[in-house]
Design a protein around this motif. Structure first.
Motif, PDB file in Angstrom:
ATOM      1  N   MET A   1     -50.690  -3.203  19.584  1.00  0.00           N
ATOM      2  CA  MET A   1     -51.374  -2.992  18.312  1.00  0.00           C
ATOM      3  C   MET A   1     -50.476  -2.374  17.247  1.00  0.00           C
ATOM      4  SD  MET A   1     -54.737  -0.631  17.539  1.00  0.00           S
ATOM      5  CE  MET A   1     -55.769  -1.668  18.603  1.00  0.00           C
ATOM      6  N   HIS A   2     -49.687  -1.359  17.651  1.00  0.00           N
ATOM      7  CA  HIS A   2     -48.951  -0.569  16.660  1.00  0.00           C
ATOM      8  C   HIS A   2     -47.471  -0.919  16.542  1.00  0.00           C
ATOM      9  CE1 HIS A   2     -52.386   2.070  16.062  1.00  0.00           C
ATOM     10  NE2 HIS A   2     -52.466   2.299  17.366  1.00  0.00           N
ATOM     11  N   HIS A   3     -46.897  -1.549  17.558  1.00  0.00           N
ATOM     12  CA  HIS A   3     -45.457  -1.853  17.579  1.00  0.00           C
ATOM     13  C   HIS A   3     -44.630  -0.610  17.215  1.00  0.00           C
ATOM     14  CE1 HIS A   3     -46.467  -6.079  17.998  1.00  0.00           C
ATOM     15  NE2 HIS A   3     -47.285  -5.958  16.972  1.00  0.00           N
ATOM     16  N   PRO A   4     -44.725   0.457  18.005  1.00  0.00           N
ATOM     17  CA  PRO A   4     -44.034   1.704  17.672  1.00  0.00           C
ATOM     18  C   PRO A   4     -42.519   1.586  17.828  1.00  0.00           C
ATOM     19  CG  PRO A   4     -44.933   1.833  19.868  1.00  0.00           C
ATOM     20  CD  PRO A   4     -45.450   0.549  19.290  1.00  0.00           C
ATOM     21  N   ASP A   5     -41.818   2.499  17.178  1.00  0.00           N
ATOM     22  CA  ASP A   5     -40.366   2.585  17.357  1.00  0.00           C
ATOM     23  C   ASP A   5     -40.017   3.299  18.654  1.00  0.00           C
ATOM     24  OD1 ASP A   5     -39.875   1.472  14.764  1.00  0.00           O
ATOM     25  OD2 ASP A   5     -40.296   3.436  13.882  1.00  0.00           O
ATOM     26  N   LEU A   6     -40.901   4.207  19.067  1.00  0.00           N
ATOM     27  CA  LEU A   6     -40.584   5.093  20.177  1.00  0.00           C
ATOM     28  C   LEU A   6     -41.814   5.292  21.060  1.00  0.00           C
ATOM     29  CD1 LEU A   6     -38.515   7.105  21.438  1.00  0.00           C
ATOM     30  CD2 LEU A   6     -39.328   8.814  19.801  1.00  0.00           C
ATOM     31  N   VAL A   7     -41.604   5.282  22.390  1.00  0.00           N
ATOM     32  CA  VAL A   7     -42.683   5.521  23.339  1.00  0.00           C
ATOM     33  C   VAL A   7     -42.290   6.680  24.249  1.00  0.00           C
ATOM     34  CG1 VAL A   7     -44.014   4.589  25.269  1.00  0.00           C
ATOM     35  CG2 VAL A   7     -43.454   3.119  23.324  1.00  0.00           C
TER      36      VAL A   7
ATOM     37  N   THR B   1     -29.241  -0.006  18.272  1.00  0.00           N
ATOM     38  CA  THR B   1     -28.433  -0.590  19.348  1.00  0.00           C
ATOM     39  C   THR B   1     -29.044  -0.374  20.713  1.00  0.00           C
ATOM     40  OG1 THR B   1     -27.110   1.440  19.498  1.00  0.00           O
ATOM     41  CG2 THR B   1     -26.299  -0.295  18.050  1.00  0.00           C
ATOM     42  N   ARG B   2     -29.992   0.561  20.858  1.00  0.00           N
ATOM     43  CA  ARG B   2     -30.534   0.897  22.166  1.00  0.00           C
ATOM     44  C   ARG B   2     -31.600  -0.075  22.645  1.00  0.00           C
ATOM     45  NH1 ARG B   2     -30.375   5.970  24.375  1.00  0.00           N
ATOM     46  NH2 ARG B   2     -32.585   5.893  24.873  1.00  0.00           N
ATOM     47  N   THR B   3     -32.359  -0.663  21.747  1.00  0.00           N
ATOM     48  CA  THR B   3     -33.480  -1.497  22.179  1.00  0.00           C
ATOM     49  C   THR B   3     -33.461  -2.818  21.411  1.00  0.00           C
ATOM     50  OG1 THR B   3     -34.873  -0.460  20.505  1.00  0.00           O
ATOM     51  CG2 THR B   3     -34.961   0.477  22.712  1.00  0.00           C
ATOM     52  N   PRO B   4     -34.098  -3.839  21.967  1.00  0.00           N
ATOM     53  CA  PRO B   4     -34.815  -3.819  23.238  1.00  0.00           C
ATOM     54  C   PRO B   4     -33.937  -4.051  24.462  1.00  0.00           C
ATOM     55  CG  PRO B   4     -35.066  -5.950  22.231  1.00  0.00           C
ATOM     56  CD  PRO B   4     -34.238  -5.137  21.266  1.00  0.00           C
ATOM     57  N   ALA B   5     -32.618  -4.246  24.250  1.00  0.00           N
ATOM     58  CA  ALA B   5     -31.743  -4.662  25.348  1.00  0.00           C
ATOM     59  C   ALA B   5     -31.777  -3.701  26.529  1.00  0.00           C
ATOM     60  CB  ALA B   5     -30.315  -4.808  24.828  1.00  0.00           C
TER      61      ALA B   5
ATOM     62  N   ASN C   1     -41.101  -6.047  23.590  1.00  0.00           N
ATOM     63  CA  ASN C   1     -41.363  -5.339  22.338  1.00  0.00           C
ATOM     64  C   ASN C   1     -40.180  -4.425  22.028  1.00  0.00           C
ATOM     65  OD1 ASN C   1     -44.366  -5.669  21.274  1.00  0.00           O
ATOM     66  ND2 ASN C   1     -44.386  -5.834  23.504  1.00  0.00           N
ATOM     67  N   ALA C   2     -39.833  -4.343  20.752  1.00  0.00           N
ATOM     68  CA  ALA C   2     -38.626  -3.610  20.351  1.00  0.00           C
ATOM     69  C   ALA C   2     -38.931  -2.132  20.120  1.00  0.00           C
ATOM     70  CB  ALA C   2     -38.027  -4.238  19.094  1.00  0.00           C
ATOM     71  N   PHE C   3     -39.086  -1.381  21.198  1.00  0.00           N
ATOM     72  CA  PHE C   3     -39.281   0.058  21.075  1.00  0.00           C
ATOM     73  C   PHE C   3     -38.273   0.784  21.957  1.00  0.00           C
ATOM     74  CE2 PHE C   3     -42.240  -1.514  24.306  1.00  0.00           C
ATOM     75  CZ  PHE C   3     -41.894  -0.741  25.402  1.00  0.00           C
TER      76      PHE C   3
ATOM     77  N   THR D   1     -42.076   5.797  14.133  1.00  0.00           N
ATOM     78  CA  THR D   1     -43.439   5.803  14.663  1.00  0.00           C
ATOM     79  C   THR D   1     -43.377   5.910  16.186  1.00  0.00           C
ATOM     80  OG1 THR D   1     -43.465   3.387  14.735  1.00  0.00           O
ATOM     81  CG2 THR D   1     -44.356   4.466  12.749  1.00  0.00           C
ATOM     82  N   ALA D   2     -44.398   6.527  16.777  1.00  0.00           N
ATOM     83  CA  ALA D   2     -44.349   6.767  18.215  1.00  0.00           C
ATOM     84  C   ALA D   2     -45.747   6.777  18.815  1.00  0.00           C
ATOM     85  CB  ALA D   2     -43.654   8.092  18.506  1.00  0.00           C
ATOM     86  N   ILE D   3     -45.799   6.543  20.129  1.00  0.00           N
ATOM     87  CA  ILE D   3     -47.023   6.754  20.898  1.00  0.00           C
ATOM     88  C   ILE D   3     -46.676   7.590  22.124  1.00  0.00           C
ATOM     89  CG2 ILE D   3     -48.029   4.575  20.125  1.00  0.00           C
ATOM     90  CD1 ILE D   3     -47.530   3.502  22.980  1.00  0.00           C
ATOM     91  N   ILE D   4     -47.672   8.281  22.664  1.00  0.00           N
ATOM     92  CA  ILE D   4     -47.533   9.044  23.897  1.00  0.00           C
ATOM     93  C   ILE D   4     -48.390   8.374  24.960  1.00  0.00           C
ATOM     94  CG2 ILE D   4     -48.004  11.249  25.029  1.00  0.00           C
ATOM     95  CD1 ILE D   4     -47.630  12.608  22.300  1.00  0.00           C
TER      96      ILE D   4
END
Length: 246
Positions: free
Chosen positions: A45-51, A120-124, A72-74, A2-5
């Motif tokens: 609201m959406h807790h996306p995987d990708l922004v 492994t990339r997020t949220p760190a 947030n873990a995106f 899931t993603a947002i722009i």
């Protein structure tokens, strides 16, 4: 995924959404946001995987938005047109970015990388990047190797640096001058992400202390300590672009 722009330019949002639909079917677009504030609300609201995040936006910038929702873990893919400081900061923290105008092949590659490394990339990495930005805002302490030893100063204490062959002179806000056995290029590599700009082959200036710019072929800068510093023709536009962002 899931993603947002998040981008203040409508045509950029529309083009990116269309490219995702055509070439990245694994991405489900949940929201298209006009600024960092709306982006923050969409993340909550959406807790996306990708922004997909623009950097230069009025009000809350992309960096400001990350600070607001850092836990947030995106994953993040930055979209930017020109900001050299931003790109260097992003590279320093091993995050992804795509230059505008967005190329579909670069987009596909970035999405695939995010998908493969998401666990492994997020949220760190996002948290690490936000910490990095915070250090830039508060001013990093740096160590100057002098003949007497190391002199620890804050980057905000520097008006400008002047080349002297294989040495560099630091002109400080307390009136002192510190000479170190490093070239100006080596000093630039340390200070360029801390609000400094190489305006001439012989000068690196702290942009926060620019008082005036006098137009000319390259022009010249008057610093707050009344020092006149030349601006070379090939550095003029980069300097003016950075000055507009202060």
């Amino acid at each position: 995924m899931t993603a947002i722009i998040v981008d203040d330019e409508k045509h950029c949002r529309d083009v990116l959404a269309l490219l995702l639909q055509r070439f990245c079917p694994q991405v489900q677009l949940l929201a298209s946001c006009v600024d960092g504030t709306e982006g923050y609300q969409a993340v909550e609201m959406h807790h996306p995987d990708l922004v997909f995040l623009d950097i230069e936006m009025p009000g809350m910038s992309g960096f400001d938005m990350l600070e607001a929702c850092r836990f947030n873990a995106f994953d993040v893919i930055f979209t930017t047109a020109y900001n050299e400081y931003a790109i260097k900061a992003i590279r320093h923290n091993a995050l992804d970015y795509i230059l505008k105008p967005i190329d579909k092949d670069e987009l596909v590659k970035a999405v695939q990388k995010a998908q493969q490394e998401r666990l492994t990339r997020t949220p760190a990495k996002v948290e690490s990047f936000v910490d990095y930005l915070h250090r830039q805002k508060t001013g990093d302490r740096i160590a100057l190797p002098t003949l007497e030893g190391l002199q620890i100063i804050n980057s905000e204490e520097i008006y400008y640096c002047e080349s002297d062959g294989g040495y560099t002179r630091f002109f400080l806000t307390n009136g002192k001058i510190v000479l170190i056995s490093k070239t100006l290029k080596e000093v630039e590599d340390v200070l360029e992400t801390k609000g400094f700009c190489r305006v001439h082959h012989g000068y690196l200036i702290n942009l926060r202390y620019v008082q005036r710019y006098i137009r000319g072929d390259g022009g010249e800068v008057i610093m707050e300590n009344n020092k006149n510093i030349p601006v070379s023709r090939n550095k003029k536009q980069e300097f003016l672009n950075l000055l507009e962002k202060i």
